[in-house]
Write an enzyme that holds these catalytic residues in place. Structure first.
Site, PDB file in Angstrom:
ATOM      1  N   SER A  36       1.082  -1.226   0.188  1.00  0.00           N
ATOM      2  CA  SER A  36       0.074   0.354   0.219  1.00  0.00           C
ATOM      3  C   SER A  36       1.027   1.314  -0.090  1.00  0.00           C
ATOM      4  CB  SER A  36      -1.309   0.443   1.016  1.00  0.00           C
ATOM      5  OG  SER A  36      -1.896   0.656   0.988  1.00  0.00           O
ATOM      6  N   ASN A  37       0.914   2.060   0.768  1.00  0.00           N
ATOM      7  CA  ASN A  37       0.554   3.716   0.631  1.00  0.00           C
ATOM      8  C   ASN A  37       0.458   4.549   1.675  1.00  0.00           C
ATOM      9  OD1 ASN A  37      -1.462   4.902  -0.681  1.00  0.00           O
ATOM     10  ND2 ASN A  37      -1.343   3.789  -2.009  1.00  0.00           N
ATOM     11  N   ARG A  38       0.753   5.710   1.947  1.00  0.00           N
ATOM     12  CA  ARG A  38       1.425   6.214   3.191  1.00  0.00           C
ATOM     13  C   ARG A  38      -0.898   7.365   3.691  1.00  0.00           C
ATOM     14  NH1 ARG A  38       5.195   9.909   3.630  1.00  0.00           N
ATOM     15  NH2 ARG A  38       4.230  10.571   5.386  1.00  0.00           N
ATOM     16  N   SER A  39      -1.546   6.872   2.008  1.00  0.00           N
ATOM     17  CA  SER A  39      -2.140   8.200   1.563  1.00  0.00           C
ATOM     18  C   SER A  39      -3.426   7.847   3.401  1.00  0.00           C
ATOM     19  CB  SER A  39      -3.076   8.106   1.227  1.00  0.00           C
ATOM     20  OG  SER A  39      -4.219   8.513   0.962  1.00  0.00           O
ATOM     21  N   ALA A  72      -4.536   7.511  -3.467  1.00  0.00           N
ATOM     22  CA  ALA A  72      -3.918   7.120  -4.266  1.00  0.00           C
ATOM     23  C   ALA A  72      -3.558   5.608  -4.179  1.00  0.00           C
ATOM     24  CB  ALA A  72      -2.834   7.141  -2.630  1.00  0.00           C
TER      25      ALA A  72
END
Length: 404
Positions: A213-216, A280
């Protein structure tokens, strides 16, 4: 612009243990641009002093019908004529009964009776008093008379036991009031428009417990959804799991992966007037996700993952556009304008919101952002570092100016 901007709001406070919560609701209304005046019953003044409300609102508080600050005006009539919206909070069983029969025996109830503006009633009382047939008859009469009544919350009461009758929290009351006003407003810039917003970071599963995943955090998309609703739009928010409170008055759909998000967006796209793709989206996913947790093996020194590209949702939607105005986002760490202009053209977007997430206070997880808005054949426009709500307002204002 908030629907409360420049609105004259009268808050009638009656006497109950929850009277102090009116302070927080008033502060929230004022932050959104409303001018607030307060009328109090004599019993309310036993719980919160008039000076508290006067200091907060910077307006005179009406407590006594016989105090003439301006001899040319009758106190309750002047306040009633000034009012755009009247809110009774907390509304005790006593004041509800008076309102139901039109009894006006103090400054607060005479103001209510003289006011022709929309009225909103937020009951708060002991659960047995709330359930009493007389109170239920009175609430039904208020509804029949065209007033808007919020159902009280269930929780711990002042008496030390739980029951229905607790005053909802100020945030809940504010969201309810805003939604009631939006249902009546027809002059807002996005009235009649359908806005689709995506938010959060998608998750691509490696195994049942791990994902890419990502930091959104989803904060930017949620801010856009809230502001679009306040501008009169019918809003659908498609979001990955987040820790954020779902915006009131918004249709909410939860998704997990990029594929889930793509499916949900395509399902609503045809009926959408404005799409804001703030989510994101993961660019890659595991070629093969496994059904069981990947375990370390004796002597293992590493793990190799084979990844495949996820669907480019915006690029897929480009050929499907008819009347839709599509806004994309680009989080960059270098060559911001160059990369953003390429994405704007390649995905045939109407607007691109680009930000340099390597800068402090910009982008993921924070409450602030700084963005550059790019549109075809126009000079890019960069904002200052602002709250995400202010950035959302800037984005939607720009979209409206371009014909949404």
């Amino acid at each position: 612009m908030s629907i409360w901007q420049d609105r004259h709001v009268t808050v009638v406070v009656s006497g109950g243990i929850a009277s102090y919560k009116a302070i927080y609701l008033i502060r929230q209304l004022m932050k959104q641009g409303a001018t607030v005046r307060v009328a109090m019953t004599p019993h309310a003044a036993e719980f919160v002093t008039p000076l508290t409300f006067q200091t907060l609102t910077q307006q005179p508080v009406v407590c006594d019908e016989f105090t003439l600050q301006d001899p040319q005006h009758v106190v309750h009539v002047e306040l009633a004529d000034w009012t755009d919206s009247l809110i009774v909070v907390p509304a005790t069983a006593n004041i509800i009964a008076k309102m139901a029969v039109g009894l006006a025996d103090d400054a607060a109830t005479t103001t209510i009776l003289a006011t022709t503006a929309p009225k909103y009633v937020v009951p708060a009382m002991n659960s047995h008093m709330y359930a009493n047939p007389a109170t239920q008859r009175n609430l039904a009469q208020l509804t029949a008379d065209g007033m808007h009544v919020l159902t009280p919350a269930t929780g711990m009461l002042a008496e030390g036991y739980a029951g229905q009758g607790r005053l909802p929290e100020p945030d809940v009351i504010y969201d309810w009031l805003t939604q009631q006003h939006l249902l009546q407003a027809t002059d807002l810039p996005l009235h009649g428009k359908r806005v689709l917003v995506t938010a959060g970071g998608t998750r691509e599963m490696l195994d049942p417990v791990r994902y890419i995943s990502n930091r959104s955090s989803g904060k930017m998309g949620y801010a856009v959804a809230r502001v679009a609703r306040e501008l009169g739009a019918k809003v659908t928010l498609i979001s990955t799991p987040t820790a954020l409170t779902k915006p009131a008055g918004v249709t909410y759909t939860e998704v997990t992966s990029a594929a889930d998000l793509a499916k949900a967006v395509k399902a609503d796209f045809e009926e959408t007037d404005l799409l804001v793709m703030a989510a994101a989206v993961s660019d890659f996913k595991p070629t093969h996700a496994v059904d069981q947790k990947i375990k370390k093996q004796p002597g293992q020194t590493g793990l190799t993952l084979e990844l495949a590209e996820t669907e480019d949702i915006l690029k897929t939607l480009a050929p499907l556009k008819t009347h839709q105005f599509v806004v994309g986002f680009a989080a960059e760490t270098q060559h911001l304008i160059e990369n953003a202009e390429k994405k704007l053209a390649a995905k045939k977007l109407d607007m691109l919101v680009a930000n340099d997430v390597s800068k402090p206070g910009v982008g993921f997880n924070g409450d602030t952002n700084q963005v550059t808005l790019l549109t075809p054949n126009s000079t890019p426009m960069t904002t200052n570092l602002l709250s995400k709500t202010e950035i959302a307002q800037t984005i939607l204002k720009a979209a409206i100016e371009r014909g949404v």
